[in-house]
Design a protein around this motif. Structure first.
Motif, PDB file in Angstrom:
ATOM      1  N   ASN A 160       0.807  -1.222   0.000  1.00 41.50           N
ATOM      2  CA  ASN A 160       0.000   0.000   0.000  1.00 41.50           C
ATOM      3  C   ASN A 160       0.840   1.271   0.000  1.00 41.50           C
ATOM      4  O   ASN A 160       0.303   2.368  -0.169  1.00 41.50           O
ATOM      5  N   ARG A 161       2.162   1.146   0.180  1.00 41.56           N
ATOM      6  CA  ARG A 161       3.007   2.340   0.181  1.00 41.56           C
ATOM      7  C   ARG A 161       4.460   1.938  -0.064  1.00 41.56           C
ATOM      8  O   ARG A 161       4.814   0.761  -0.061  1.00 41.56           O
ATOM      9  N   GLY A 162       5.300   2.950  -0.255  1.00 37.18           N
ATOM     10  CA  GLY A 162       6.737   2.739  -0.346  1.00 37.18           C
ATOM     11  C   GLY A 162       7.157   1.801  -1.455  1.00 37.18           C
ATOM     12  O   GLY A 162       6.601   1.791  -2.556  1.00 37.18           O
ATOM     13  N   LEU A 163       8.169   0.982  -1.149  1.00 33.49           N
ATOM     14  CA  LEU A 163       8.720   0.071  -2.147  1.00 33.49           C
ATOM     15  C   LEU A 163       7.683  -0.928  -2.629  1.00 33.49           C
ATOM     16  O   LEU A 163       7.635  -1.259  -3.824  1.00 33.49           O
ATOM     17  N   GLY A 164       6.854  -1.437  -1.730  1.00 34.89           N
ATOM     18  CA  GLY A 164       5.840  -2.410  -2.127  1.00 34.89           C
ATOM     19  C   GLY A 164       4.868  -1.845  -3.137  1.00 34.89           C
ATOM     20  O   GLY A 164       4.477  -2.526  -4.096  1.00 34.89           O
ATOM     21  N   ARG A 165       4.470  -0.614  -2.926  1.00 34.69           N
ATOM     22  CA  ARG A 165       3.571   0.031  -3.874  1.00 34.69           C
ATOM     23  C   ARG A 165       4.238   0.179  -5.235  1.00 34.69           C
ATOM     24  O   ARG A 165       3.598  -0.030  -6.281  1.00 34.69           O
ATOM     25  N   THR A 166       5.518   0.517  -5.236  1.00 32.41           N
ATOM     26  CA  THR A 166       6.247   0.653  -6.497  1.00 32.41           C
ATOM     27  C   THR A 166       6.354  -0.683  -7.206  1.00 32.41           C
ATOM     28  O   THR A 166       6.207  -0.762  -8.435  1.00 32.41           O
TER      29      THR A 166
ATOM     30  N   ASP B  39      14.339   5.708  -0.842  1.00 32.29           N
ATOM     31  CA  ASP B  39      13.568   6.945  -0.633  1.00 32.29           C
ATOM     32  C   ASP B  39      12.092   6.623  -0.402  1.00 32.29           C
ATOM     33  O   ASP B  39      11.237   6.811  -1.271  1.00 32.29           O
ATOM     34  N   THR B  40      11.821   6.110   0.803  1.00 35.00           N
ATOM     35  CA  THR B  40      10.456   5.774   1.212  1.00 35.00           C
ATOM     36  C   THR B  40      10.224   6.333   2.616  1.00 35.00           C
ATOM     37  O   THR B  40      11.127   6.877   3.239  1.00 35.00           O
TER      38      THR B  40
ATOM     39  N   ALA C 209      16.252   5.436  -5.458  1.00 37.65           N
ATOM     40  CA  ALA C 209      14.876   5.562  -5.928  1.00 37.65           C
ATOM     41  C   ALA C 209      14.213   4.198  -5.875  1.00 37.65           C
ATOM     42  O   ALA C 209      14.812   3.195  -6.293  1.00 37.65           O
ATOM     43  N   PRO C 210      12.991   4.103  -5.345  1.00 37.78           N
ATOM     44  CA  PRO C 210      12.303   2.807  -5.314  1.00 37.78           C
ATOM     45  C   PRO C 210      12.222   2.157  -6.693  1.00 37.78           C
ATOM     46  O   PRO C 210      12.339   0.933  -6.817  1.00 37.78           O
ATOM     47  N   GLU C 211      12.040   2.969  -7.716  1.00 35.51           N
ATOM     48  CA  GLU C 211      11.924   2.440  -9.079  1.00 35.51           C
ATOM     49  C   GLU C 211      13.198   1.712  -9.505  1.00 35.51           C
ATOM     50  O   GLU C 211      13.144   0.717 -10.238  1.00 35.51           O
ATOM     51  N   ASP C 212      14.353   2.211  -9.046  1.00 36.05           N
ATOM     52  CA  ASP C 212      15.631   1.584  -9.385  1.00 36.05           C
ATOM     53  C   ASP C 212      15.741   0.209  -8.729  1.00 36.05           C
ATOM     54  O   ASP C 212      16.162  -0.769  -9.364  1.00 36.05           O
ATOM     55  N   VAL C 213      15.357   0.125  -7.460  1.00 35.79           N
ATOM     56  CA  VAL C 213      15.408  -1.159  -6.758  1.00 35.79           C
ATOM     57  C   VAL C 213      14.463  -2.159  -7.409  1.00 35.79           C
ATOM     58  O   VAL C 213      14.827  -3.312  -7.660  1.00 35.79           O
ATOM     59  N   VAL C 214      13.262  -1.727  -7.709  1.00 38.53           N
ATOM     60  CA  VAL C 214      12.281  -2.619  -8.343  1.00 38.53           C
ATOM     61  C   VAL C 214      12.806  -3.123  -9.682  1.00 38.53           C
ATOM     62  O   VAL C 214      12.704  -4.317  -9.996  1.00 38.53           O
TER      63      VAL C 214
ATOM     64  N   GLY D  70      17.439 -15.163 -13.192  1.00 36.28           N
ATOM     65  CA  GLY D  70      17.659 -16.297 -12.319  1.00 36.28           C
ATOM     66  C   GLY D  70      18.721 -16.042 -11.265  1.00 36.28           C
ATOM     67  O   GLY D  70      19.319 -16.984 -10.724  1.00 36.28           O
ATOM     68  N   ASP D  71      18.970 -14.777 -10.947  1.00 38.48           N
ATOM     69  CA  ASP D  71      19.970 -14.426  -9.933  1.00 38.48           C
ATOM     70  C   ASP D  71      19.448 -14.739  -8.534  1.00 38.48           C
ATOM     71  O   ASP D  71      18.255 -14.580  -8.255  1.00 38.48           O
ATOM     72  N   ASP D  72      20.368 -15.098  -7.637  1.00 41.93           N
ATOM     73  CA  ASP D  72      19.988 -15.395  -6.259  1.00 41.93           C
ATOM     74  C   ASP D  72      19.996 -14.169  -5.362  1.00 41.93           C
ATOM     75  O   ASP D  72      19.447 -14.217  -4.251  1.00 41.93           O
ATOM     76  N   GLU D  73      20.627 -13.091  -5.798  1.00 41.72           N
ATOM     77  CA  GLU D  73      20.840 -11.959  -4.906  1.00 41.72           C
ATOM     78  C   GLU D  73      20.823 -10.650  -5.685  1.00 41.72           C
ATOM     79  O   GLU D  73      21.300 -10.581  -6.820  1.00 41.72           O
ATOM     80  N   VAL D  74      20.283  -9.617  -5.051  1.00 42.21           N
ATOM     81  CA  VAL D  74      20.351  -8.254  -5.566  1.00 42.21           C
ATOM     82  C   VAL D  74      21.077  -7.405  -4.524  1.00 42.21           C
ATOM     83  O   VAL D  74      20.642  -7.327  -3.373  1.00 42.21           O
ATOM     84  N   LEU D  75      22.180  -6.807  -4.921  1.00 42.47           N
ATOM     85  CA  LEU D  75      22.903  -5.833  -4.099  1.00 42.47           C
ATOM     86  C   LEU D  75      22.698  -4.504  -4.797  1.00 42.47           C
ATOM     87  O   LEU D  75      23.345  -4.198  -5.791  1.00 42.47           O
ATOM     88  N   ALA D  76      21.782  -3.692  -4.281  1.00 42.78           N
ATOM     89  CA  ALA D  76      21.166  -2.641  -5.085  1.00 42.78           C
ATOM     90  C   ALA D  76      21.986  -1.369  -5.228  1.00 42.78           C
ATOM     91  O   ALA D  76      21.649  -0.529  -6.068  1.00 42.78           O
ATOM     92  N   ASP D  77      23.049  -1.204  -4.435  1.00 41.01           N
ATOM     93  CA  ASP D  77      23.822   0.036  -4.516  1.00 41.01           C
ATOM     94  C   ASP D  77      25.278  -0.261  -4.206  1.00 41.01           C
ATOM     95  O   ASP D  77      25.620  -1.326  -3.675  1.00 41.01           O
TER      96      ASP D  77
END
Length: 218
Positions: free
Chosen positions: A14-20, A171-172, A184-189, A199-206
């Motif tokens: 309903n908000r933040g990263l989940g909403r994105t 940024d949430t 930016a949430p959009e970048d993580v998503v 098929g990657d096992d891991e995301v290291l976002a920054d």
């Protein structure tokens, strides 16, 4: 992967990263269930609101009974209480750790029945390092990382792809009081959805998260 053939459940949608996550998946043609404690707080067009409280066994069981067509689960729900007392830390573990346990146990059989699917656990850079003023949050995320590794091994045989997502401040609302650069949430998503496709096992976002993970001794 063609997301237009996927049915996705996003917790804390309903908000933040989940909403994105929910918004972007709808754009890509997926059927999206948006889980929230209060489904009336889910207002985006194209998503299907679902009452879901990851701290409540009955709520999780009811959602699993209702959503038998799910092929991707994104465990995004998380809480930062930032209190140092035991009750505050328990509240963080109820969502950030035991919530993952409940969701995994309830939805792993559904993912298996639907061909294996994907389970995504949104964690944190604090899975790897501590922070004295957020000790409960950091500990809950570290526990979530350990759980994710065990879950990956446990579900490999049924063909379920399990992804751990680690990031610094996004940024949430959760990081609203923090200074400094934020993702930016959009970048993580975007990175997570690419990991599902790859098929990657891991995301290291920054970069900071990547540096901290690389510095760990194994």
């Amino acid at each position: 992967m063609d997301f237009s053939t996927a049915t996705v459940l996003v917790t804390g949608a309903n908000r933040g990263l989940g909403r994105t996550f929910a918004q972007e998946l709808v754009k890509r043609g997926a059927k999206v269930y948006a889980g929230a404690r209060n489904p009336a707080s889910v207002v985006d067009e194209g998503v299907i609101p679902v009452q879901l409280d990851v701290t409540d066994d009955a709520s999780v069981a009811a959602a699993a009974k209702e959503l038998g067509d799910v092929s991707i689960v994104i465990n995004n729900a998380g809480v930062l209480v930032a209190g140092e007392d035991v009750d505050s830390i328990k509240a963080e573990f109820e969502v950030n750790f035991f919530g993952l346990v409940r969701m995994t146990d309830a939805f792993a059989p559904i993912l298996k029945a639907n061909g294996g699917g994907t389970l995504v656990n949104v964690l944190s850079i604090l899975s790897f390092i501590g922070r004295p003023d957020w000790r409960g949050y950091a500990a809950s995320k570290a526990a979530g990382w350990s759980l994710t590794k065990s879950t990956r091994q446990a579900l490999r045989g049924q063909g379920t792809h399990v992804i751990a997502v680690h990031a610094g401040f996004i940024d949430t609302d959760l990081a609203a009081g923090e200074a400094g650069p934020k993702l930016a949430p959009e970048d993580v998503v975007s990175q997570v959805l690419q990991a599902i496709q790859n098929g990657d096992d891991e995301v290291l976002a920054d970069e900071r998260t990547r540096s901290v993970k690389a510095a760990l001794a194994f």
